[in-house]
Write a protein that holds these residues in place. Structure first.
Motif, PDB file in Angstrom:
ATOM      1  N   ASP A 113       0.821  -1.212   0.000  1.00  0.00           N
ATOM      2  CA  ASP A 113       0.000   0.000   0.000  1.00  0.00           C
ATOM      3  C   ASP A 113       0.856   1.263   0.000  1.00  0.00           C
ATOM      4  O   ASP A 113       0.526   2.242  -0.673  1.00  0.00           O
ATOM      5  CB  ASP A 113      -0.937   0.017   1.207  1.00  0.00           C
ATOM      6  CG  ASP A 113      -2.004  -1.060   1.144  1.00  0.00           C
ATOM      7  OD1 ASP A 113      -2.184  -1.677   0.067  1.00  0.00           O
ATOM      8  OD2 ASP A 113      -2.653  -1.316   2.183  1.00  0.00           O
ATOM      9  N   PRO A 156       1.443  13.235   6.464  1.00  0.00           N
ATOM     10  CA  PRO A 156       0.266  12.452   6.839  1.00  0.00           C
ATOM     11  C   PRO A 156       0.362  10.987   6.411  1.00  0.00           C
ATOM     12  O   PRO A 156      -0.072  10.088   7.132  1.00  0.00           O
ATOM     13  CB  PRO A 156      -0.896  13.148   6.130  1.00  0.00           C
ATOM     14  CG  PRO A 156      -0.406  14.524   5.858  1.00  0.00           C
ATOM     15  CD  PRO A 156       1.071  14.403   5.645  1.00  0.00           C
ATOM     16  N   ASN A 157       0.935  10.741   5.236  1.00  0.00           N
ATOM     17  CA  ASN A 157       1.074   9.366   4.772  1.00  0.00           C
ATOM     18  C   ASN A 157       2.127   8.607   5.575  1.00  0.00           C
ATOM     19  O   ASN A 157       1.964   7.420   5.840  1.00  0.00           O
ATOM     20  CB  ASN A 157       1.391   9.332   3.278  1.00  0.00           C
ATOM     21  CG  ASN A 157       0.186   9.687   2.427  1.00  0.00           C
ATOM     22  OD1 ASN A 157      -0.956   9.653   2.884  1.00  0.00           O
ATOM     23  ND2 ASN A 157       0.439  10.045   1.190  1.00  0.00           N
ATOM     24  N   GLU A 175       1.540   4.220  11.800  1.00  0.00           N
ATOM     25  CA  GLU A 175       0.419   3.720  12.610  1.00  0.00           C
ATOM     26  C   GLU A 175       0.075   2.280  12.243  1.00  0.00           C
ATOM     27  O   GLU A 175      -0.165   1.451  13.121  1.00  0.00           O
ATOM     28  CB  GLU A 175      -0.820   4.594  12.417  1.00  0.00           C
ATOM     29  CG  GLU A 175      -0.748   5.915  13.125  1.00  0.00           C
ATOM     30  CD  GLU A 175      -1.977   6.775  12.875  1.00  0.00           C
ATOM     31  OE1 GLU A 175      -2.528   6.754  11.750  1.00  0.00           O
ATOM     32  OE2 GLU A 175      -2.387   7.470  13.817  1.00  0.00           O
ATOM     33  N   ARG A 176       0.031   1.986  10.963  1.00  0.00           N
ATOM     34  CA  ARG A 176      -0.297   0.619  10.531  1.00  0.00           C
ATOM     35  C   ARG A 176       0.769  -0.378  10.983  1.00  0.00           C
ATOM     36  O   ARG A 176       0.435  -1.475  11.429  1.00  0.00           O
ATOM     37  CB  ARG A 176      -0.483   0.575   9.016  1.00  0.00           C
ATOM     38  CG  ARG A 176      -1.789   1.227   8.588  1.00  0.00           C
ATOM     39  CD  ARG A 176      -2.068   1.058   7.124  1.00  0.00           C
ATOM     40  NE  ARG A 176      -2.217  -0.349   6.752  1.00  0.00           N
ATOM     41  CZ  ARG A 176      -2.131  -0.805   5.506  1.00  0.00           C
ATOM     42  NH1 ARG A 176      -1.898   0.044   4.511  1.00  0.00           N
ATOM     43  NH2 ARG A 176      -2.276  -2.078   5.237  1.00  0.00           N
ATOM     44  N   GLU A 214      -7.189  14.330   7.528  1.00  0.00           N
ATOM     45  CA  GLU A 214      -7.544  13.188   6.670  1.00  0.00           C
ATOM     46  C   GLU A 214      -7.430  13.569   5.192  1.00  0.00           C
ATOM     47  O   GLU A 214      -6.988  12.789   4.371  1.00  0.00           O
ATOM     48  CB  GLU A 214      -8.945  12.718   7.018  1.00  0.00           C
ATOM     49  CG  GLU A 214      -9.280  11.327   6.581  1.00  0.00           C
ATOM     50  CD  GLU A 214      -8.384  10.253   7.182  1.00  0.00           C
ATOM     51  OE1 GLU A 214      -8.036   9.320   6.432  1.00  0.00           O
ATOM     52  OE2 GLU A 214      -8.033  10.322   8.371  1.00  0.00           O
ATOM     53  N   ARG A 233       2.782   9.158   8.680  1.00  0.00           N
ATOM     54  CA  ARG A 233       2.082   8.854   9.929  1.00  0.00           C
ATOM     55  C   ARG A 233       1.173   7.638   9.748  1.00  0.00           C
ATOM     56  O   ARG A 233       1.144   6.741  10.594  1.00  0.00           O
ATOM     57  CB  ARG A 233       1.267  10.068  10.392  1.00  0.00           C
ATOM     58  CG  ARG A 233       0.517   9.816  11.687  1.00  0.00           C
ATOM     59  CD  ARG A 233      -0.380  10.989  12.063  1.00  0.00           C
ATOM     60  NE  ARG A 233      -0.991  10.723  13.334  1.00  0.00           N
ATOM     61  CZ  ARG A 233      -0.503  11.106  14.505  1.00  0.00           C
ATOM     62  NH1 ARG A 233       0.608  11.808  14.567  1.00  0.00           N
ATOM     63  NH2 ARG A 233      -1.112  10.798  15.630  1.00  0.00           N
ATOM     64  N   HIS A 234       0.439   7.607   8.652  1.00  0.00           N
ATOM     65  CA  HIS A 234      -0.477   6.503   8.363  1.00  0.00           C
ATOM     66  C   HIS A 234       0.285   5.172   8.302  1.00  0.00           C
ATOM     67  O   HIS A 234      -0.136   4.170   8.888  1.00  0.00           O
ATOM     68  CB  HIS A 234      -1.207   6.787   7.048  1.00  0.00           C
ATOM     69  CG  HIS A 234      -2.073   5.680   6.566  1.00  0.00           C
ATOM     70  ND1 HIS A 234      -3.253   5.333   7.191  1.00  0.00           N
ATOM     71  CD2 HIS A 234      -1.924   4.827   5.521  1.00  0.00           C
ATOM     72  CE1 HIS A 234      -3.806   4.309   6.551  1.00  0.00           C
ATOM     73  NE2 HIS A 234      -3.009   3.977   5.533  1.00  0.00           N
ATOM     74  N   VAL A 235       1.406   5.154   7.609  1.00  0.00           N
ATOM     75  CA  VAL A 235       2.204   3.927   7.480  1.00  0.00           C
ATOM     76  C   VAL A 235       2.764   3.512   8.845  1.00  0.00           C
ATOM     77  O   VAL A 235       2.722   2.340   9.213  1.00  0.00           O
ATOM     78  CB  VAL A 235       3.321   4.105   6.423  1.00  0.00           C
ATOM     79  CG1 VAL A 235       4.329   2.972   6.478  1.00  0.00           C
ATOM     80  CG2 VAL A 235       2.704   4.214   5.025  1.00  0.00           C
ATOM     81  N   MET A 276      -3.951  13.183   3.052  1.00  0.00           N
ATOM     82  CA  MET A 276      -3.382  11.948   2.531  1.00  0.00           C
ATOM     83  C   MET A 276      -3.678  11.871   1.035  1.00  0.00           C
ATOM     84  O   MET A 276      -4.805  11.942   0.604  1.00  0.00           O
ATOM     85  CB  MET A 276      -3.946  10.736   3.280  1.00  0.00           C
ATOM     86  CG  MET A 276      -3.407  10.713   4.671  1.00  0.00           C
ATOM     87  SD  MET A 276      -3.665   9.251   5.667  1.00  0.00           S
ATOM     88  CE  MET A 276      -4.365   8.050   4.691  1.00  0.00           C
ATOM     89  N   GLU A 316      -0.902  16.019  14.434  1.00  0.00           N
ATOM     90  CA  GLU A 316      -2.009  15.231  13.885  1.00  0.00           C
ATOM     91  C   GLU A 316      -2.248  15.578  12.423  1.00  0.00           C
ATOM     92  O   GLU A 316      -2.280  16.747  12.062  1.00  0.00           O
ATOM     93  CB  GLU A 316      -3.304  15.514  14.671  1.00  0.00           C
ATOM     94  CG  GLU A 316      -3.272  15.032  16.094  1.00  0.00           C
ATOM     95  CD  GLU A 316      -3.313  13.529  16.201  1.00  0.00           C
ATOM     96  OE1 GLU A 316      -4.028  12.884  15.416  1.00  0.00           O
ATOM     97  OE2 GLU A 316      -2.615  12.993  17.065  1.00  0.00           O
TER      98      GLU A 316
END
Length: 196
Positions: A69, A78-79, A85-86, A189, A81-83, A192, A186
């Motif tokens: 992904d 943001p991306n 977090e996953r 949304e 952070r998303h990675v 991303m 933070e």
């Protein structure tokens, strides 16, 4: 019923591999704990090695999906952070697996060499993405350090932190990893975006 039996065998194997070690745990012991004969256990898992693969596969599957992904995401805060977090969530869901590697790393590495190599390759892939496009040495070191911070999920109990609530563990390690990477606060949304 077979799915339930396979999962019970896997859970018992995880417990025994992580507390006694892979080499020191026999298939007979696992079978007895589950209430099966050794022959019945072989019906579900053809070998101790295949059982080990079943035990650790959730982490590899999770990381593989994240890596796949991430390849389609722009390298933005943001991306990132998303990675992160996953990655952290995969580790949190599979905390018990670390005991297998900690208790008997040499045995696991010898018996499951391809598994070990797969996990290293997936880790390198995630570190490469976290380091960003055209990374400097410092970027690569920060990415490695961030992944090591996330790995504290797995070793926290070793250092007397077994009683830390999962939510607190997640919050502290997420923020620490993001700080190492230099990712601010933070995300929104809507920030991303995909790379393609």
């Amino acid at each position: 019923m077979d799915g339930d039996t396979r999962e019970t065998i896997r859970a018992v194997a995880l417990e025994l591999f992580s507390t006694k070690g892979f080499e020191q745990t026999s298939l007979r012991e696992i079978a007895e704990r589950v209430g099966l004969t050794k022959a019945s256990l072989y019906y579900h898992y053809s070998s101790k090695q295949s059982l080990l693969l079943a035990v650790v596969e959730p982490v590899l599957t999770g990381w593989r999906a994240i890596g796949d992904d991430a390849g389609g995401l722009a390298h933005t805060p943001p991306n990132v952070r998303h990675v992160v977090e996953r990655c952290l969530d995969v580790l949190l869901r599979n905390r018990a697996i670390v005991g297998v590697f900690q208790r008997d790393p040499a045995g696991v590495a010898v018996v499951a060499k391809s598994l070990w190599e797969d996990s290293l390759e997936l880790g390198r892939r995630l570190v490469g993405w976290l380091a960003g496009p055209a990374p400097t040495t410092a970027d690569r070191l920060r990415a490695v350090a961030a992944m090591e911070v996330l790995g504290a999920v797995l070793t926290s109990a070793t250092y007397g932190l077994a009683d830390v609530a999962e939510a607190e563990l997640r919050e502290v390690l997420l923020q620490a990893a993001l700080n190492v990477l230099g990712v601010p606060g933070e995300p929104e949304e809507s920030e991303m975006r995909s790379a393609g």
